[in-house]
Each structure stands twice: as structure tokens, then as C-alpha cells.
Design a protein around this motif. Structure first.
Motif, short mmCIF file in Angstrom:
data_model
loop_
_atom_site.label_atom_id
_atom_site.label_comp_id
_atom_site.label_asym_id
_atom_site.label_seq_id
_atom_site.Cartn_x
_atom_site.Cartn_y
_atom_site.Cartn_z
N SER A 92 -18.90 -23.10 2.49
CA SER A 92 -19.56 -23.81 3.60
C SER A 92 -18.69 -23.72 4.86
CB SER A 92 -19.88 -25.27 3.27
OG SER A 92 -18.76 -26.11 3.48
N LEU A 93 -19.28 -24.14 5.97
CA LEU A 93 -18.60 -24.01 7.25
C LEU A 93 -17.36 -24.90 7.33
CD1 LEU A 93 -18.86 -22.55 9.92
CD2 LEU A 93 -20.52 -24.27 10.65
N ALA A 113 -18.78 -21.21 -3.64
CA ALA A 113 -18.07 -22.25 -4.40
C ALA A 113 -18.43 -23.57 -3.75
CB ALA A 113 -16.56 -22.02 -4.36
N LEU A 114 -19.02 -24.45 -4.52
CA LEU A 114 -19.52 -25.71 -3.96
C LEU A 114 -18.37 -26.61 -3.53
CD1 LEU A 114 -22.17 -26.49 -6.70
CD2 LEU A 114 -22.65 -25.77 -4.33
N PRO A 115 -18.31 -27.03 -2.25
CA PRO A 115 -17.30 -28.01 -1.86
C PRO A 115 -17.48 -29.29 -2.69
CG PRO A 115 -18.29 -27.02 0.09
CD PRO A 115 -19.10 -26.56 -1.10
N LEU A 116 -16.42 -29.75 -3.27
CA LEU A 116 -16.42 -30.96 -4.10
C LEU A 116 -17.37 -30.85 -5.29
CD1 LEU A 116 -16.55 -33.39 -1.05
CD2 LEU A 116 -14.50 -32.79 -2.36
N GLY A 117 -17.81 -29.65 -5.59
CA GLY A 117 -18.71 -29.46 -6.73
C GLY A 117 -20.11 -30.01 -6.51
N TYR A 135 -26.76 -33.81 2.22
CA TYR A 135 -27.41 -33.39 3.47
C TYR A 135 -28.82 -32.88 3.26
CZ TYR A 135 -22.82 -33.81 5.59
OH TYR A 135 -21.64 -34.30 6.05
N PRO A 136 -29.65 -32.98 4.31
CA PRO A 136 -31.00 -32.41 4.24
C PRO A 136 -30.95 -30.88 4.27
CG PRO A 136 -30.57 -33.24 6.45
CD PRO A 136 -29.39 -33.62 5.61
N GLU A 137 -32.07 -30.29 3.95
CA GLU A 137 -32.15 -28.84 3.84
C GLU A 137 -31.61 -28.11 5.06
OE1 GLU A 137 -36.09 -27.43 3.02
OE2 GLU A 137 -35.47 -25.32 2.95
N SER A 138 -31.97 -28.58 6.25
CA SER A 138 -31.56 -27.84 7.46
C SER A 138 -30.04 -27.78 7.59
CB SER A 138 -32.18 -28.49 8.70
OG SER A 138 -31.73 -29.84 8.81
N VAL A 139 -29.38 -28.87 7.27
CA VAL A 139 -27.91 -28.89 7.39
C VAL A 139 -27.28 -28.00 6.32
CG1 VAL A 139 -25.85 -30.34 7.31
CG2 VAL A 139 -27.94 -31.18 8.43
N VAL A 140 -27.81 -28.08 5.09
CA VAL A 140 -27.28 -27.23 4.02
C VAL A 140 -27.37 -25.76 4.44
CG1 VAL A 140 -27.69 -26.41 1.65
CG2 VAL A 140 -27.79 -28.88 2.18
N ARG A 141 -28.52 -25.37 4.94
CA ARG A 141 -28.70 -23.96 5.31
C ARG A 141 -27.82 -23.58 6.49
NH1 ARG A 141 -32.23 -21.90 2.03
NH2 ARG A 141 -34.12 -22.97 1.32
N GLU A 142 -27.65 -24.48 7.45
CA GLU A 142 -26.76 -24.18 8.58
C GLU A 142 -25.32 -24.04 8.11
OE1 GLU A 142 -27.36 -27.20 11.57
OE2 GLU A 142 -29.49 -26.66 11.71
N GLN A 143 -24.92 -24.85 7.16
CA GLN A 143 -23.56 -24.76 6.63
C GLN A 143 -23.32 -23.41 5.94
OE1 GLN A 143 -20.65 -26.63 6.28
NE2 GLN A 143 -21.39 -27.94 7.93
N LEU A 144 -24.31 -22.97 5.16
CA LEU A 144 -24.12 -21.75 4.37
C LEU A 144 -24.28 -20.50 5.22
CD1 LEU A 144 -25.87 -22.90 1.09
CD2 LEU A 144 -23.45 -23.00 1.69
N VAL A 153 -13.20 -19.42 1.87
CA VAL A 153 -12.60 -19.83 3.14
C VAL A 153 -13.47 -20.85 3.87
CG1 VAL A 153 -11.46 -17.58 3.38
CG2 VAL A 153 -13.71 -17.95 4.43
N LEU A 154 -12.84 -21.53 4.81
CA LEU A 154 -13.52 -22.52 5.65
C LEU A 154 -13.38 -22.08 7.11
CD1 LEU A 154 -12.22 -25.75 3.88
CD2 LEU A 154 -14.50 -24.76 3.71
N PRO A 155 -14.37 -21.38 7.64
CA PRO A 155 -14.23 -20.86 9.01
C PRO A 155 -14.31 -21.95 10.08
CG PRO A 155 -16.02 -19.76 7.80
CD PRO A 155 -15.63 -20.95 7.01
#
Ligand SMILES: [Zn+2]
Length: 319
Positions: A176-177, A214-218, A185-194, A141-143
Motif C-alpha cells: 500500500s501507499l 503483502a497486507l499491512p497489519l494483515g 477503508y471504503p473501496e475507493s480508498v483501498v483502490r487508491e492505496q493499491l 515498500v512504502l512509497p
């Protein structure tokens, strides 16, 4: 020559009789065979590259059923807990992007009922009409996405839907969000998304934890570790498996080639489904077939060297 022809005709007749009786042909167990993880996007009209119509989705389930495939939960596959009767093959359903046609309620009287043409209702009706088919799926899902992909697009019913999924044994997964292409994206954004996606889902289902991503766009993040576990803003996340957007049938969970950080999927569109169903019909030795005993892993003669770290107690090599 004549005798050979008669034998062929007899075999054809027997084959037809077996099919007419809706009996699946006997399959030898092979628990090192491959497993299809199917990836659906929209269930809607018209049919398109990312859309399966309700009728076609129903037909997909019918084709799987007739060919001896049965639904298994992704997490049970990951745990190596595939408990199917002998001769049957697991198949896993995933639905990406929480689009409205996957799970929709319609008003009836003072309440809401599931739209019989949405993906989940079709799946549940099929399972009721075909005892033994199983009833399992993972919803990525995409919240935090924009409508119509935010949690199936009925904001007032989002809590009810997510709680229904969990209470009925379906899985909710991290996508992801808002469908961020993590490799950019840099690490901080990746972690915030997850972490953010999990935090949002927990607003609807307190304490719920994703097990898979599930990776968005792989798109993998620059470092795999960012996707596997971590935290952001006080919310910790941990993924036991990462699913890609393509790559074909997945290895058996018992195979040495099984890599939960790179699980391939098959996009559930007509052409790809045709390809893989035909592939397994023509090369039955590639197909996972259960031995009917959850405590043993049955493999083809001479192939036990292909086993990975096996969790079950006993391996049986077929003669
Ligand atoms: Zn997606």
C-alpha cells in the motif's frame, strides 16, 4: 543390547562425520512439503520485536544454509518453478516497510556504495560466499509513508535503489501507499492505496508492475476482490498473490491446500525461526524437499491425492 548400543554409537559417529564435512544429510524428495516465507522488518540495532540485527540476520542465513535451505524467488514459487538440486529445500525472503537498514548507501569518494551492514548487502555477500545459496528477495515498500519508511529513507537515491533491485532480479511488492490498514477503508480508498503505490514505484522504475500484495497489519479489505485487481486514477493493478503477516509455513505450490490469496508467512524473529527450523528437523515429512528435476513433481507414497492443479508434466509417487 550391546550390539544395539554399538549401532547407535556408530550412527552418531557417522552423523558427526557427515556434519563435520558440511555435507547436508540426504533427504528424500517431497514436493508436497511446506515452504517457509520469512518476513523481515528492520535490519538494525538493537534486536527487537520488529528488528533483526545485522549479525543475527547473517546468522539466520548461515543456519538456513547449513540445514539445506536455498533461496527461491517468491514469484518462482507462485509459478511452481522451483529448480533446486535434489535434497534441498526452498525458502523465501520478504522485507516489509522499506526501512533504512534494509538497503542503505554510504558515500565513498564521489559515489555511493552499499553499506555492508544493511540487509541487502549482507544477503549479497552471503550469496557470493556460498555459491548455490541463491539470491532472491521481495521488498514490500512504502512509497508514500513518512520517513524513515519511505523507500528506504534516502530520497535522492530512491530511484537508484529501486532500479538496482529490479535490474538484479529482486522483486518489489505492494504494501500500500503508506501502510493503510485496508480493512478500515471504503473501496475507493483501498483502490487508491493499491494503485497509488504502483504509480509511485513507476515514477522510479517506468512500467514496473507488482505481482503480489503483502497486507499491512494483515488486514484484508472488506471485499477480497478490491485487493486482487482494479484501478484508480488511471493506474491498473493486479495481484497474483496476497501475503499475510503470520500463519506459519506455506503450502507447497503444488498442494491442493495452496491458496495464493491467503499465503501465510513466518516472522523472522529468533523464537519463530527456532520453532520452525526445529519443527522441520523433527518432522522431515512436512518439509518441501526438491527432487532435482524441474519437470517432475515427486510426492510421498500414497499422497498424490493431496495434489492441486498441477502445472508440471509428470508426477512421481515415491515408493
Ligand atoms: Zn508492514
Amino acid at each position: 543390547m550391546r550390539a544395539a548400543l554399538s549401532a547407535v554409537l556408530l550412527a552418531l559417529t557417522l552423523g558427526a562425520a557427515v556434519l563435520a564435512g558440511a555435507q547436508a544429510p540426504a533427504r528424500e524428495p517431497n514436493e508436497l512439503g511446506r515452504v517457509m516465507i520469512l518476513e523481515y522488518h528492520k535490519i538494525d540495532v538493537p534486536e527487537g520485536r520488529w528488528t533483526r540485527t545485522p549479525d543475527n540476520f547473517r546468522r539466520d542465513l548461515q543456519r538456513l544454509w547449513e540445514r539445506g535451505y536455498r533461496l527461491v524467488a517468491l514469484n518462482d514459487y507462485l509459478d511452481g518453478k522451483i529448480a533446486l538440486p535434489a535434497g534441498l529445500t526452498p525458502v523465501i525472503l520478504t522485507f516489509d516497510d522499506s526501512s533504512p537498514g534494509q538497503f542503505r548507501y554510504i558515500p565513498r569518494g564521489n559515489d555511493w556504495v552499499m553499506d555492508p551492514e544493511c540487509g541487502l548487502a549482507i544477503l549479497e555477500a552471503f550469496a557470493r560466499e556460498h555459491p548455490g545459496f541463491g539470491r532472491a528477495a521481495t521488498f514490500y515498500v512504502l512509497p508514500g509513508a513518512s520517513p524513515p519508511n519511505r523507500l528506504f529513507n534516502q530520497p535522492d537515491l530512491a530511484t537508484r535503489k529501486l532500479q538496482y533491485l529490479v535490474s538484479q532480479g529482486y522483486e518489489i511488492g505492494n504494501h500500500s501507499l503508506w501502510h493503510a490498514e485496508l480493512g478500515r477503508y471504503p473501496e475507493s480508498v483501498v483502490r487508491e492505496q493499491l494503485a497509488g503505490a504502483q504509480e509511485w514505484v513507476q515514477r522510479h522504475v517506468p512500467g514496473y508492475r507488482f505481482r503480489t500484495l503483502a497486507l499491512p497489519l494483515g488486514s484484508y479489505p472488506k471485499e477480497l476482490a478490491w485487493a486482487l485487481s482494479g484501478e484508480a486514477k488511471g493506474m491498473a493493478y493486479k495481484h497474483d498473490a496476497i501475503l499475510m503477516v503470520a500463519g506459519g509455513a506455506a503450502p507447497s505450490p503444488y498442494a491442493r491446500t495452496f491458496n495464493p490469496h491467503r499465503l501465510p508467512r513466518i516472522q523472522a524473529v529468533e523464537r519463530d525461526l527456532d520453532y520452525w527450523l526445529t519443527y522441520f528437523d523433527r518432522t522431515p515429512g512436512e518439509r518441501y524437499v526438491s527432487d532435482g528435476d524441474a519437470a517432475t513433481i515427486t510426492v510421498m507414497s500414497g499422497s498424490s491425492g493431496k495434489l492441486g492443479a498441477v502445472r508440471a508434466a509428470r508426477v512421481v509417487e515415491r515408493r
